[in-house]
Design a protein around this motif. Structure first.
Motif, PDB file in Angstrom:
ATOM      1  N   ARG A   1       4.313   0.770  15.466  1.00  0.00           N
ATOM      2  CA  ARG A   1       4.731  -0.627  15.268  1.00  0.00           C
ATOM      3  C   ARG A   1       4.057  -1.557  16.254  1.00  0.00           C
ATOM      4  NH1 ARG A   1       6.501  -1.538  20.388  1.00  0.00           N
ATOM      5  NH2 ARG A   1       8.419  -0.522  20.973  1.00  0.00           N
TER       6      ARG A   1
ATOM      7  N   ALA B   1       5.297  -5.183  18.073  1.00  0.00           N
ATOM      8  CA  ALA B   1       6.585  -5.873  18.214  1.00  0.00           C
ATOM      9  C   ALA B   1       6.471  -7.086  19.129  1.00  0.00           C
ATOM     10  CB  ALA B   1       7.623  -4.878  18.758  1.00  0.00           C
ATOM     11  N   PRO B   2       5.782  -8.124  18.681  1.00  0.00           N
ATOM     12  CA  PRO B   2       5.584  -9.274  19.558  1.00  0.00           C
ATOM     13  C   PRO B   2       6.839 -10.140  19.704  1.00  0.00           C
ATOM     14  CG  PRO B   2       4.651  -9.731  17.397  1.00  0.00           C
ATOM     15  CD  PRO B   2       5.145  -8.312  17.359  1.00  0.00           C
ATOM     16  N   SER B   3       6.932 -10.814  20.827  1.00  0.00           N
ATOM     17  CA  SER B   3       8.000 -11.802  21.022  1.00  0.00           C
ATOM     18  C   SER B   3       7.458 -13.151  20.556  1.00  0.00           C
ATOM     19  CB  SER B   3       8.372 -11.872  22.508  1.00  0.00           C
ATOM     20  OG  SER B   3       8.759 -10.592  22.943  1.00  0.00           O
TER      21      SER B   3
ATOM     22  N   GLU C   1      10.448  -9.697  17.852  1.00  0.00           N
ATOM     23  CA  GLU C   1      11.392  -9.468  18.952  1.00  0.00           C
ATOM     24  C   GLU C   1      11.866 -10.803  19.522  1.00  0.00           C
ATOM     25  OE1 GLU C   1      10.148  -6.214  21.547  1.00  0.00           O
ATOM     26  OE2 GLU C   1      10.967  -4.988  19.931  1.00  0.00           O
TER      27      GLU C   1
ATOM     28  N   TYR D   1      16.358  -6.482  26.166  1.00  0.00           N
ATOM     29  CA  TYR D   1      15.143  -5.885  25.606  1.00  0.00           C
ATOM     30  C   TYR D   1      15.220  -4.360  25.501  1.00  0.00           C
ATOM     31  CZ  TYR D   1      10.501  -3.808  26.100  1.00  0.00           C
ATOM     32  OH  TYR D   1       9.410  -2.996  25.974  1.00  0.00           O
TER      33      TYR D   1
ATOM     34  N   VAL E   1      15.010  -2.674  21.739  1.00  0.00           N
ATOM     35  CA  VAL E   1      13.807  -1.928  21.395  1.00  0.00           C
ATOM     36  C   VAL E   1      14.146  -0.460  21.077  1.00  0.00           C
ATOM     37  CG1 VAL E   1      12.695  -0.917  23.442  1.00  0.00           C
ATOM     38  CG2 VAL E   1      11.473  -2.529  22.086  1.00  0.00           C
TER      39      VAL E   1
ATOM     40  N   ARG F   1       1.626   0.075  23.201  1.00  0.00           N
ATOM     41  CA  ARG F   1       1.826  -1.271  23.764  1.00  0.00           C
ATOM     42  C   ARG F   1       1.108  -1.349  25.100  1.00  0.00           C
ATOM     43  NH1 ARG F   1       8.298  -0.157  24.926  1.00  0.00           N
ATOM     44  NH2 ARG F   1       7.906   1.455  26.464  1.00  0.00           N
TER      45      ARG F   1
ATOM     46  N   LEU G   1       4.146  -2.244  30.282  1.00  0.00           N
ATOM     47  CA  LEU G   1       5.486  -1.814  29.861  1.00  0.00           C
ATOM     48  C   LEU G   1       5.743  -0.330  30.125  1.00  0.00           C
ATOM     49  CD1 LEU G   1       5.866  -3.956  26.619  1.00  0.00           C
ATOM     50  CD2 LEU G   1       7.064  -4.246  28.787  1.00  0.00           C
TER      51      LEU G   1
HETATM   52  N1  GLU Z   1       8.293  -7.653  22.604  1.00  0.00           N
HETATM   53  C1  GLU Z   1       7.591  -7.096  23.711  1.00  0.00           C
HETATM   54  C2  GLU Z   1       6.483  -8.043  24.132  1.00  0.00           C
HETATM   55  O1  GLU Z   1       6.073  -8.889  23.340  1.00  0.00           O
HETATM   56  C3  GLU Z   1       6.963  -5.763  23.395  1.00  0.00           C
HETATM   57  C4  GLU Z   1       7.966  -4.707  23.302  1.00  0.00           C
HETATM   58  C5  GLU Z   1       7.458  -3.326  23.027  1.00  0.00           C
HETATM   59  O2  GLU Z   1       6.355  -3.176  22.483  1.00  0.00           O
HETATM   60  O3  GLU Z   1       8.197  -2.395  23.315  1.00  0.00           O
HETATM   61  O4  GLU Z   1       6.027  -7.952  25.245  1.00  0.00           O
END
Ligand code: GLU
Length: 310
Positions: free
Chosen positions: A10, A12-14, A46, A190, A194, A208, A212
């Motif tokens: 996946r 998963a952008p904010s 997200e 978060y 997640v 990612r 992170l």
């Molecule tokens: N939403 C997070 C971000 O944009 C990424 C979260 C993830 O990939 O676990 O930095």
């Protein structure tokens, strides 16, 4: 996983602004990893940070990713639709005595976590063992100010180990992490969102940015507590701005939309391909056909404003 039920990767952008070169490169890598392993590829919005997120920004991000040539399977999940699932996960943990209220302000946490016996960035457990009378008093004090306490995990470990494709075995701290923020705007946290969503969506491959990686042990521990399957982590190098920090919008014309003002989408794809070890490729199908994760440069990439002319 059986062939009839492939796993999923996946992105998963904010949705708090337009995607920049670093975000796009990570999205492309997530797509490449998922597609080359026969996985579904999902997009998740997200937007749990309700102050900074907008549906408009989410829409622009999806347009940009599509223009770049990424395709997604199934529906786009939006975290603001997922609150009942987060509440159910917290209820389950609470029923096992694994949740407590935390009344600390940001300042109190900052000061306490600077104390010599506390690991930097970790919650020192100030509210973990308060008695009921104190809790009632602290809760009432917050309520008078229209605020609610945060909810924290009563963690049973101090650290947890995950396996990462590039970093190998990685052990990182696990503290009493926040499950739901406190204050006037009690957003879900978060790490909880997640973890719950990756499990609910059948995500077994998380690609990612390397920034992170230190969150992964917290998420993996939470997944373990909730009985979710383990995911495979792939934390990829970052794109750095001129000051050596993670690329940010203030670093110049870094968003896809800004870049398109002076170069074509093919050139931008070419820059991404170049940065993942495949110079001269600007077609997504060819990129996928030739992608070799072992050839991804392991160092962070430094952003160049001008497209390279070769
Ligand atoms: N939403 C997070 C971000 O944009 C990424 C979260 C993830 O990939 O676990 O930095």
């Amino acid at each position: 996983m059986s062939v009839s039920s492939p796993g999923a990767g996946r992105y998963a952008p904010s949705p708090s602004g337009d995607l920049h070169f670093g975000n796009l490169r990570t999205a492309v890598l997530a797509w490449l990893f998922a597609r080359r392993s026969g996985r579904r590829f999902l997009l998740r919005v997200e937007d749990i940070d309700t102050q900074r997120s907008s549906a408009e920004s989410a829409g622009r991000q999806i347009e940009d990713l599509t223009l770049l040539g990424l395709d997604f399977d199934g529906e786009v999940w939006v975290q603001q639709d997922r609150y009942p699932a987060y509440a159910a996960a917290v209820d389950e943990l609470r029923a096992r005595g694994l949740v407590y209220e935390c009344y600390c302000s940001r300042r109190e946490i900052r000061e306490a976590s600077g104390a010599p016996h506390v690991l930097p960035g970790c919650y020192p457990g100030t509210c973990r063992d308060l008695d009921d009378v104190t809790r009632e008093r602290r809760r009432a004090a917050l309520a008078a100010d229209n605020r609610v306490p945060a909810l924290r995990l009563r963690s049973g470990v101090g650290e947890w180990t995950v396996r990462d494709f590039y970093a190998g075995e990685y052990t990182g701290e696990v503290d009493d992490l926040v499950l739901r923020r406190g204050g006037q705007c009690p957003d879900w946290a978060y790490n909880l969102a997640v973890t719950v969503d990756d499990a609910a969506q059948g995500v077994d491959q998380v690609v990612r940015g390397r920034d992170l990686l230190s969150s992964a042990p917290r998420q993996a521990y939470l997944a373990h507590l909730l009985g979710y399957p383990e995911v495979g982590y792939v934390h990829v190098p970052l794109v750095l701005g001129p000051e050596g920090k993670r690329l940010a919008k203030r670093d110049g014309a870094v968003t896809l939309r800004q870049m398109l003002e002076h170069e074509s989408i093919e050139q931008i794809r070419g820059r991404i391909a170049d940065s993942v070890g495949m110079p001269g490729v600007s077609d997504m199908a060819e990129l996928l056909g030739r992608f070799d994760p072992d050839r991804l440069p392991t160092g962070d990439v430094v952003w160049r404003e001008e497209p390279r002319r070769e």
